[in-house]
Design a protein around this motif. Structure first.
Motif, PDB file in Angstrom:
ATOM      1  N   UNK A 221       0.828  -1.201   0.000  1.00 34.51           N
ATOM      2  CA  UNK A 221       0.000   0.000   0.000  1.00 34.51           C
ATOM      3  C   UNK A 221       0.866   1.255   0.000  1.00 34.51           C
ATOM      4  N   UNK A 222       1.961   1.250   0.747  1.00 34.58           N
ATOM      5  CA  UNK A 222       2.863   2.416   0.745  1.00 34.58           C
ATOM      6  C   UNK A 222       3.422   2.664  -0.646  1.00 34.58           C
ATOM      7  N   UNK A 223       3.783   1.605  -1.342  1.00 37.53           N
ATOM      8  CA  UNK A 223       4.279   1.748  -2.705  1.00 37.53           C
ATOM      9  C   UNK A 223       3.172   2.262  -3.623  1.00 37.53           C
ATOM     10  N   UNK A 224       1.967   1.740  -3.452  1.00 37.32           N
ATOM     11  CA  UNK A 224       0.835   2.208  -4.247  1.00 37.32           C
ATOM     12  C   UNK A 224       0.629   3.705  -4.068  1.00 37.32           C
ATOM     13  N   UNK A 225       0.664   4.152  -2.821  1.00 39.85           N
ATOM     14  CA  UNK A 225       0.450   5.574  -2.544  1.00 39.85           C
ATOM     15  C   UNK A 225       1.598   6.417  -3.069  1.00 39.85           C
ATOM     16  N   UNK A 226       2.832   6.057  -2.711  1.00 41.09           N
ATOM     17  CA  UNK A 226       3.965   6.915  -3.071  1.00 41.09           C
ATOM     18  C   UNK A 226       4.338   6.837  -4.547  1.00 41.09           C
ATOM     19  N   UNK A 227       4.130   5.675  -5.185  1.00 39.50           N
ATOM     20  CA  UNK A 227       4.578   5.509  -6.562  1.00 39.50           C
ATOM     21  C   UNK A 227       3.473   5.658  -7.608  1.00 39.50           C
ATOM     22  N   UNK A 228       2.225   5.448  -7.223  1.00 40.88           N
ATOM     23  CA  UNK A 228       1.128   5.470  -8.201  1.00 40.88           C
ATOM     24  C   UNK A 228       0.158   6.628  -7.948  1.00 40.88           C
ATOM     25  N   UNK A 229      -0.260   6.819  -6.711  1.00 40.77           N
ATOM     26  CA  UNK A 229      -1.310   7.813  -6.421  1.00 40.77           C
ATOM     27  C   UNK A 229      -0.750   9.220  -6.260  1.00 40.77           C
ATOM     28  N   UNK A 230       0.301   9.374  -5.477  1.00 41.31           N
ATOM     29  CA  UNK A 230       0.799  10.717  -5.172  1.00 41.31           C
ATOM     30  C   UNK A 230       1.441  11.438  -6.367  1.00 41.31           C
ATOM     31  N   UNK A 231       2.153  10.769  -7.275  1.00 41.98           N
ATOM     32  CA  UNK A 231       2.717  11.511  -8.411  1.00 41.98           C
ATOM     33  C   UNK A 231       1.665  12.236  -9.264  1.00 41.98           C
ATOM     34  N   UNK A 232       0.535  11.594  -9.623  1.00 44.85           N
ATOM     35  CA  UNK A 232      -0.475  12.357 -10.369  1.00 44.85           C
ATOM     36  C   UNK A 232      -1.062  13.509  -9.554  1.00 44.85           C
TER      37      UNK A 232
END
Length: 148
Positions: A38-49
């Motif tokens: 989940x941390x990777x999902x947030x930092x790598x997928x959700x937060x950049x956009x």
């Protein structure tokens, strides 16, 4: 070691080897791995956009400087961007667990309904004698209630 010490150790062994404790330990290990995903999902997928929408801001870099660094010392900062990212992590984990529990509950309800259907047994059919006796009983009750 005294009697109390042996009793304490035996109680601890009994507690530690119960199924619930082992299930909890497995849950904690899987939860740790899930946290990384989940941390990777947030930092790598959700937060950049989200950062791109807000003008290329990386939330990890958002901070408020309380005291600038002097003579090579690091500045004292409030890293509110990291906090925002952790809040988003938490919300995604909470939502994931909520959905998982709802799915499991729904499956358990379906299993319970299937078991209840299996348990339902048709009432045995009455023989002709039993039907006639039931009719006679009902007529006697009806006649007796009219006389009282």
């Amino acid at each position: 070691m005294g009697e109390k010490g042996k009793k304490f150790i035996n109680e601890f062994k009994e507690f530690a080897l119960k199924g619930n404790v082992l299930d909890l330990a497995i849950g904690v290990i899987i939860g740790g791995a899930f946290n990384k995903i989940v941390s990777s999902l947030v930092s790598d997928i959700i937060m950049p956009p989200i950062g791109a929408i807000t003008g290329g801001v990386d939330f990890k870099d958002l901070k408020y400087i309380l005291k600038p660094g002097v003579d090579g010392a690091d500045a004292v900062t409030l890293n509110y961007g990291a906090f925002i990212q952790n809040v988003v992590d938490f919300l995604i984990i909470a939502l994931s667990i909520f959905i998982f529990i709802k799915v499991i509950s729904k499956l358990n309800r379906k299993k319970a309904e299937v078991k209840e259907e299996e348990i339902e047994v048709e009432e045995p059919k009455l023989t002709l004698e039993q039907e006639l006796l039931t009719e006679i009983r009902d007529l006697l009750k009806k006649n007796n209630s009219g006389q009282i």
